[in-house]
Design an enzyme around this catalytic site. Structure first.
Site, mmCIF file in Angstrom:
data_model
loop_
_atom_site.group_PDB
_atom_site.id
_atom_site.type_symbol
_atom_site.label_atom_id
_atom_site.label_comp_id
_atom_site.label_asym_id
_atom_site.label_seq_id
_atom_site.Cartn_x
_atom_site.Cartn_y
_atom_site.Cartn_z
ATOM 1 N N HIS A 18 -6.965 -10.199 9.130
ATOM 2 C CA HIS A 18 -5.616 -10.423 8.579
ATOM 3 C C HIS A 18 -4.901 -11.513 9.384
ATOM 4 C CE1 HIS A 18 -5.799 -5.929 7.336
ATOM 5 N NE2 HIS A 18 -5.867 -6.625 6.220
ATOM 6 N N LYS A 42 -2.792 5.817 -1.154
ATOM 7 C CA LYS A 42 -3.591 6.130 0.029
ATOM 8 C C LYS A 42 -2.708 6.855 1.046
ATOM 9 C CE LYS A 42 -5.652 1.555 -0.558
ATOM 10 N NZ LYS A 42 -5.748 0.213 0.003
ATOM 11 N N ARG A 91 -13.129 -11.907 1.165
ATOM 12 C CA ARG A 91 -14.151 -11.945 2.206
ATOM 13 C C ARG A 91 -15.533 -12.200 1.625
ATOM 14 N NH1 ARG A 91 -12.266 -6.192 4.087
ATOM 15 N NH2 ARG A 91 -12.230 -6.191 1.820
ATOM 16 N N SER A 129 -10.001 -2.764 7.479
ATOM 17 C CA SER A 129 -9.217 -1.730 8.165
ATOM 18 C C SER A 129 -9.943 -0.389 8.075
ATOM 19 C CB SER A 129 -7.838 -1.594 7.519
ATOM 20 O OG SER A 129 -7.125 -2.792 7.612
HETATM 21 O O1 PNS Z 1 -4.246 -4.240 1.520
HETATM 22 P P1 PNS Z 1 -4.424 -3.790 0.105
HETATM 23 O O2 PNS Z 1 -4.448 -2.281 0.058
HETATM 24 O O3 PNS Z 1 -5.631 -4.399 -0.549
HETATM 25 O O4 PNS Z 1 -3.126 -4.293 -0.714
HETATM 26 C C1 PNS Z 1 -2.946 -3.963 -2.060
HETATM 27 C C2 PNS Z 1 -1.549 -4.433 -2.559
HETATM 28 C C3 PNS Z 1 -0.447 -3.902 -1.677
HETATM 29 C C4 PNS Z 1 -1.512 -5.943 -2.560
HETATM 30 C C5 PNS Z 1 -1.403 -3.917 -4.039
HETATM 31 O O5 PNS Z 1 -1.658 -2.551 -4.063
HETATM 32 C C6 PNS Z 1 -0.015 -4.177 -4.611
HETATM 33 O O6 PNS Z 1 0.342 -5.301 -4.860
HETATM 34 N N1 PNS Z 1 0.780 -3.112 -4.803
HETATM 35 C C7 PNS Z 1 2.138 -3.210 -5.290
HETATM 36 C C8 PNS Z 1 2.304 -2.603 -6.690
HETATM 37 C C9 PNS Z 1 1.966 -3.614 -7.755
HETATM 38 O O7 PNS Z 1 2.537 -4.669 -7.848
HETATM 39 N N2 PNS Z 1 0.971 -3.239 -8.598
HETATM 40 C C10 PNS Z 1 0.474 -4.093 -9.646
HETATM 41 C C11 PNS Z 1 -0.651 -4.967 -9.132
HETATM 42 S S1 PNS Z 1 -1.388 -5.892 -10.400
#
Ligand code: PNS
Length: 171
Positions: A18, A42, A91, A129
């Site tokens: 990150h 989660k 990645r 993570s």
């Molecule tokens: O680190 P992660 O868990 O891969 O991050 C995922 C994240 C936070 C980017 C994704 O879950 C997110 O954007 N959540 C916010 C809710 C949202 O906008 N959902 C629609 C996505 S298309």
């Protein structure tokens, strides 16, 4: 025009992958807002406050980077803070399908925010993570994979003794 980017994620916890991506983004955009999602499905190991603290510690010195939290839709947050770009790390090919789905859905939700995919340094291409937590839980070393502050926090969470250096081997 100043170009702002949001780098969203769960960051449970922040890894060197990150940090690598944030450094690369900070070199490209005028301002990078690292945004931690507040309410995920989660169950995180670290509280949102702990994750903010660890990210701030790891990103000290990066002047055009800010750390904050968000709830609700990511594109709503990006629009609210005036960011035209969402940065996501890829990645390996396995990341691509999920990331593409999210990027296209976000584009459908807002035509004002564009997703940019970036690659971390090769050395971090297998880092996550989830693996870092698993290794720590099982007593393995995550040195070099996460910032030192995160390494200490992980050891504390899992109540592990600090890593002792092996005594020098006499010839
Ligand atoms: O680190 P992660 O868990 O891969 O991050 C995922 C994240 C936070 C980017 C994704 O879950 C997110 O954007 N959540 C916010 C809710 C949202 O906008 N959902 C629609 C996505 S298309």
């Amino acid at each position: 025009m100043k170009l702002q980017a949001v780098y969203p994620g769960t960051f449970d916890p922040v890894t060197n992958g990150h940090v690598d991506l944030i450094r690369r983004s900070a070199a490209l955009f005028d301002r990078v807002i690292v945004a931690i999602l507040e309410n995920t499905d989660k169950t995180p190991l670290f509280t949102i406050e702990e994750r903010v603290e660890m990210l701030e510690g790891a990103l000290k010195g990066l002047k055009n980077v800010a750390v904050t939290t968000f709830a609700g839709l990511l594109v709503g947050f990006a629009e609210q803070v005036g960011a035209a770009v969402i940065v996501r790390g890829i990645r390996a090919v396995s990341d691509y399908e999920y990331e593409l789905q999210m990027a296209l859905m976000n584009r459908r939700l807002s035509s004002r925010v564009e997703t940019v995919f970036m690659m971390p340094a090769e050395a971090y291409s297998y880092l996550s993570s989830r693996l870092v937590k698993e290794i720590s839980l099982l007593g393995g070393s995550v040195r070099g994979l996460v910032p030192p502050l995160v390494e200490r926090r992980l050891r504390k969470k899992y109540s592990l003794a600090p890593i002792k250096r092996a005594p020098p081997v006499s010839p």
